[in-house]
Every structure is written in C-alpha cells, then in structure tokens.
Scaffold this motif. Sequence first.
Motif, PDB file in Angstrom:
ATOM      1  N   ILE A  86       0.886  -1.203  -0.137  1.00 56.19           N
ATOM      2  CA  ILE A  86       0.090   0.005   0.073  1.00 56.19           C
ATOM      3  C   ILE A  86       0.789   1.177  -0.068  1.00 56.19           C
ATOM      4  O   ILE A  86       0.468   2.291  -0.837  1.00 56.19           O
ATOM      5  CB  ILE A  86      -0.980  -0.094   1.312  1.00 56.19           C
ATOM      6  CG1 ILE A  86      -1.974  -0.994   1.197  1.00 56.19           C
ATOM      7  CG2 ILE A  86      -1.550   1.505   1.370  1.00 56.19           C
ATOM      8  CD1 ILE A  86      -2.975  -1.173   2.304  1.00 56.19           C
ATOM      9  N   ALA A  87       1.911   1.294   0.824  1.00 54.55           N
ATOM     10  CA  ALA A  87       3.082   2.332   0.820  1.00 54.55           C
ATOM     11  C   ALA A  87       3.507   2.537  -0.320  1.00 54.55           C
ATOM     12  O   ALA A  87       3.432   3.945  -0.870  1.00 54.55           O
ATOM     13  CB  ALA A  87       3.960   2.129   1.839  1.00 54.55           C
ATOM     14  N   ALA A  88       3.778   1.754  -1.356  1.00 57.84           N
ATOM     15  CA  ALA A  88       4.359   1.957  -2.682  1.00 57.84           C
ATOM     16  C   ALA A  88       3.443   2.698  -3.504  1.00 57.84           C
ATOM     17  O   ALA A  88       3.575   3.499  -4.245  1.00 57.84           O
ATOM     18  CB  ALA A  88       4.759   0.676  -3.105  1.00 57.84           C
ATOM     19  N   VAL A  89       2.335   2.147  -3.543  1.00 52.10           N
ATOM     20  CA  VAL A  89       1.123   2.757  -4.222  1.00 52.10           C
ATOM     21  C   VAL A  89       0.898   4.117  -4.005  1.00 52.10           C
ATOM     22  O   VAL A  89       0.800   5.066  -4.781  1.00 52.10           O
ATOM     23  CB  VAL A  89      -0.271   1.753  -4.253  1.00 52.10           C
ATOM     24  CG1 VAL A  89      -1.106   2.614  -4.943  1.00 52.10           C
ATOM     25  CG2 VAL A  89      -0.038   0.689  -4.703  1.00 52.10           C
ATOM     26  N   ASP A  90       0.630   4.190  -2.777  1.00 55.36           N
ATOM     27  CA  ASP A  90       0.459   5.831  -2.224  1.00 55.36           C
ATOM     28  C   ASP A  90       1.470   6.565  -2.594  1.00 55.36           C
ATOM     29  O   ASP A  90       1.282   7.879  -2.788  1.00 55.36           O
ATOM     30  CB  ASP A  90       0.299   5.663  -0.402  1.00 55.36           C
ATOM     31  CG  ASP A  90      -0.072   6.723   0.228  1.00 55.36           C
ATOM     32  OD1 ASP A  90      -1.304   7.405   0.159  1.00 55.36           O
ATOM     33  OD2 ASP A  90       0.933   7.703   0.608  1.00 55.36           O
ATOM     34  N   THR A  91       3.049   6.280  -2.339  1.00 57.30           N
ATOM     35  CA  THR A  91       3.936   7.169  -2.429  1.00 57.30           C
ATOM     36  C   THR A  91       4.090   7.574  -3.966  1.00 57.30           C
ATOM     37  O   THR A  91       4.454   8.851  -4.364  1.00 57.30           O
ATOM     38  CB  THR A  91       5.381   6.677  -2.127  1.00 57.30           C
ATOM     39  OG1 THR A  91       5.336   6.300  -0.456  1.00 57.30           O
ATOM     40  CG2 THR A  91       6.401   7.313  -2.195  1.00 57.30           C
ATOM     41  N   ALA A  92       3.894   6.628  -4.770  1.00 58.19           N
ATOM     42  CA  ALA A  92       3.744   6.552  -6.120  1.00 58.19           C
ATOM     43  C   ALA A  92       2.806   7.675  -6.606  1.00 58.19           C
ATOM     44  O   ALA A  92       2.918   8.564  -7.452  1.00 58.19           O
ATOM     45  CB  ALA A  92       3.776   5.349  -6.924  1.00 58.19           C
ATOM     46  N   LEU A  93       1.590   7.558  -5.950  1.00 61.38           N
ATOM     47  CA  LEU A  93       0.593   8.544  -6.319  1.00 61.38           C
ATOM     48  C   LEU A  93       0.766  10.078  -6.040  1.00 61.38           C
ATOM     49  O   LEU A  93       0.257  10.924  -6.723  1.00 61.38           O
ATOM     50  CB  LEU A  93      -0.860   7.974  -5.767  1.00 61.38           C
ATOM     51  CG  LEU A  93      -1.300   6.687  -6.204  1.00 61.38           C
ATOM     52  CD1 LEU A  93      -2.649   6.129  -5.707  1.00 61.38           C
ATOM     53  CD2 LEU A  93      -1.380   6.560  -7.845  1.00 61.38           C
ATOM     54  N   TRP A  94       1.348  10.053  -4.964  1.00 60.07           N
ATOM     55  CA  TRP A  94       1.609  11.307  -4.449  1.00 60.07           C
ATOM     56  C   TRP A  94       2.685  12.118  -5.334  1.00 60.07           C
ATOM     57  O   TRP A  94       2.638  13.043  -5.442  1.00 60.07           O
ATOM     58  CB  TRP A  94       2.190  11.490  -2.847  1.00 60.07           C
ATOM     59  CG  TRP A  94       0.979  11.402  -1.789  1.00 60.07           C
ATOM     60  CD1 TRP A  94       0.673  10.421  -0.924  1.00 60.07           C
ATOM     61  CD2 TRP A  94       0.076  12.570  -1.678  1.00 60.07           C
ATOM     62  NE1 TRP A  94      -0.254  10.887  -0.326  1.00 60.07           N
ATOM     63  CE2 TRP A  94      -0.551  12.136  -0.451  1.00 60.07           C
ATOM     64  CE3 TRP A  94       0.225  13.999  -2.141  1.00 60.07           C
ATOM     65  CZ2 TRP A  94      -1.523  13.149   0.163  1.00 60.07           C
ATOM     66  CZ3 TRP A  94      -0.727  15.031  -1.345  1.00 60.07           C
ATOM     67  CH2 TRP A  94      -1.620  14.711  -0.342  1.00 60.07           C
ATOM     68  N   ASP A  95       3.606  11.171  -5.576  1.00 59.18           N
ATOM     69  CA  ASP A  95       4.724  11.727  -6.712  1.00 59.18           C
ATOM     70  C   ASP A  95       4.038  12.026  -8.070  1.00 59.18           C
ATOM     71  O   ASP A  95       4.406  13.065  -8.400  1.00 59.18           O
ATOM     72  CB  ASP A  95       5.520  10.252  -7.049  1.00 59.18           C
ATOM     73  CG  ASP A  95       6.863  10.750  -7.686  1.00 59.18           C
ATOM     74  OD1 ASP A  95       7.336  12.021  -7.760  1.00 59.18           O
ATOM     75  OD2 ASP A  95       7.478   9.882  -8.352  1.00 59.18           O
ATOM     76  N   ILE A  96       3.009  11.343  -8.567  1.00 53.82           N
ATOM     77  CA  ILE A  96       2.208  11.751  -9.364  1.00 53.82           C
ATOM     78  C   ILE A  96       1.658  13.052  -9.513  1.00 53.82           C
ATOM     79  O   ILE A  96       1.659  13.943 -10.160  1.00 53.82           O
ATOM     80  CB  ILE A  96       1.247  10.562  -9.883  1.00 53.82           C
ATOM     81  CG1 ILE A  96       2.132   9.433 -10.532  1.00 53.82           C
ATOM     82  CG2 ILE A  96       0.308  11.139 -11.209  1.00 53.82           C
ATOM     83  CD1 ILE A  96       1.370   8.211 -11.100  1.00 53.82           C
ATOM     84  N   LYS A  97       0.745  13.223  -8.365  1.00 50.03           N
ATOM     85  CA  LYS A  97       0.026  14.462  -7.845  1.00 50.03           C
ATOM     86  C   LYS A  97       0.783  15.771  -7.972  1.00 50.03           C
ATOM     87  O   LYS A  97       0.450  16.813  -8.509  1.00 50.03           O
ATOM     88  CB  LYS A  97      -0.785  14.295  -6.909  1.00 50.03           C
ATOM     89  CG  LYS A  97      -1.591  15.470  -6.456  1.00 50.03           C
ATOM     90  CD  LYS A  97      -2.562  15.115  -5.144  1.00 50.03           C
ATOM     91  CE  LYS A  97      -3.696  14.338  -5.309  1.00 50.03           C
ATOM     92  NZ  LYS A  97      -4.803  14.818  -6.276  1.00 50.03           N
ATOM     93  N   ALA A  98       1.970  15.375  -7.181  1.00 52.90           N
ATOM     94  CA  ALA A  98       2.798  16.729  -7.185  1.00 52.90           C
ATOM     95  C   ALA A  98       3.662  17.135  -8.586  1.00 52.90           C
ATOM     96  O   ALA A  98       3.819  18.353  -8.873  1.00 52.90           O
ATOM     97  CB  ALA A  98       4.052  16.324  -6.139  1.00 52.90           C
TER      98      ALA A  98
END
Length: 401
Positions: A86-98
Amino acid sequence: MKITNARIIVTCPGRNFVTLKIETDEGVTGLGDATLNGRELSVASYLADHVVPCLIGRDPQRIEDIWQYLYKGAYWRRGPVTMAAIAAVDTALWDIKAKIAGLPLYQLLGGQSRDGVMVYAHANGRDVAETVDRVGEYIEKGYKAIRAQSGVPGLSGVYGVAKDKFYEPATKGLPQESVWSTEAYLDFVPSLFEALRVKHGMGPHLLHDVHHRLTPIEAARLGKSLEPYRLFWMEDPTPAENQDAFRLIRQHTVTPIAVGEVFNSIWDCKDLIQNQLIDYIRATVVHAGGVSHLRRIADFAALYQVRTGCHGATDLSPVCMGASLHLGLAIPNLGVQEHMEHNAETDAVFPHSYTLKDGYMHPGETPGHGVEIDEELAAKYPYSPAYLPVARLADGTLWNW
C-alpha cells in the motif's frame, strides 16, 4: 487521467530494493518504495498478483480512495507485506500528483515547517576508542545528532557494529547467528557514553539502539544508568508487542524512548502515543502505509507532544528517503530523521534531488518527491537473496535480534 500500467522493479545494487512504477495515459509516472528487508519478493508478488490488477483504469489523483480500497478492500488488514505494498502505491500516487501540480511534494503537504530536516548518522566501532573516533568524524562533517554503537567485550557480531566502516546487517545466504549476553551489554554501555561525553562534551545529540534485546526491567535499568549522559533517545529498548511493558520503563527512567520502525499502522502506535509512554515514533513511509498514513500517525502523535524519528537505514531505498524528507520538512512535530548513506551504486540507480549540508537534509525543489530510477542500470543488478541475522543466548535460546 487514468493509470495504464504499474511495474515492479527488483534490483540489488549492493542490497535488494523493490520499486513500484505507476504509469498514466498522460505520460506522468510515479515511484514508490516497497522494500521489506529479507522478505522482498513477498511484497513484489503481493503487488504483481493482487494490487496492480486493481489499479489499472483508476484515477491516480484519488489517492485517499485508492488507499482505503487497498486497505479495507483486502479484508486482511495491516501486516508488513500488505502495508509495504500500500505504501508503494500511495507514495507513487503522491509523486504523480505533485508532478501534475509542478510542485515539490512538501508544498502539497502544507509547505515548509523548517528550513531543513535534522538527520542523525551512524557511528560504530569495534571498541569504545574506535566508536569515540567515529563520532568525532561525524561531528567534523557537521552532524548535530549521531547514533553510537560499539562492540561489547566478550561478544562477537554485536548489533550495529560493522566489519568495516558502514554497517549492513543483511547478508547473502542463510541467516547468520550470533551469541548475546544481556549482562555483558548492560555492564558495558554506560562506559561507552561516559567516554563519548568526556571526549565530545554535552553538545552533540547522542542516540543508542538497544534493538529490542532487553526485558522491560532491564531496559529501565539501562535508561537509568544513561541519564547522566543525556541521550537524545534510547531506541527499541524492549519488544513492543506488549505495549504495557513501556509503562514499567517509564516509571524508572527519564531517558527518552524511541520505538516503531517495525510498526505498520496507526493502531500499532496508538496506545504508546496516547499514554505518553514514548517520546519519538519511528514508523516509516514504506512500512507504515505511505505518505498518507504516516502523516496521520504524525498528526496523532503531535496531540501528545510525541515527535517523529523515522527509520532511515539502507534497507529503505532513496525513494523512501525522498518521500520521508518531504514529510519531515512539512510536519510540525519532526524530531529527527535517520540517515545512513547509500553506496555509490544505489545512488546511481536512484538519482535524487535531496541534499545534505551541516547535519540537515532538504528534499529539493524538483516536482514530485524528487527521486527517479535508472531502469537500465537497475537491470544490471539482479535480485540476490539475503537474510537478517538471528541472535541466541549462550545456552542456545533464540533471542530478539
């Protein structure tokens, strides 16, 4: 915008890392760290077989909804494998959003609460004299906080002590075993910190990792004996499954306590924080559900004046370090961030924008979390099985490593 693909990249530039790369139909990509030291392929399989198929076609900007879907939707909640995925997905999504916003991640988390993130280095030696010298080297480099570990007379393979200058516990092949003596350790540690204060004074922040090896009353004794040397913290003094054990330690010593690098969710942290049995919470972006969930833990901790001290050993990739620095820059209750230097091969595989100066790190101004992966170079370092050690008492009883 839709998620079109998500790929798991396993590489070993000196040690194993698992990275998730999420791709979108607009060409924006994001990276997340999914490394679980010694159990890396379990998370890689969980992602590939169970998570990635559920991501395709989703809107990557719905970070909270996707987090809840992966947590509640699995039914089997928590645990290190699930939460690292879950952490990997979440971190990648925040990377995309930023990246979509064209901003460094910390700006989406509320902006800077400080100019830089204080980090602590690891100083270790085979004996007191060598550890004292190592601490001095880090002071000269500008570090304000240093963790000190030393070999213990009569014991070999002591936790935190490297064969050379840099400590890496995971080893190729089956787990290595070492012999542990609590009595020898408790008699020795105060002399280490006495020597450090005599040589370096009371100025530097000094930390020490017990690494779960003591019973509660033994930990209380150690904390009491270290009070004259004003430690920044005593880390993981006893296993945290029975959290009432920390109440006993608290009753006997005012040495600050840090715990939580193996915690997976806010539920692991809740009782220790709300009962004010610890001073620093050490949960990480990769092991505690990503940027979203670690922010929840930090906000909860702030209510009780508990500060963060996030794990940052070399078993976390630069992707996790980058995300952790953005969070540490933004939250109001940062305490310190662990910093172990990655080797040159790892830094080349994971080019990053974070920097270190005079004991403080900054994540940089690159949109996203500022860490990428060189996939061609990563492919040159195939996965190599490695295990963390185990410890036994002199009579052969398996003990906490």
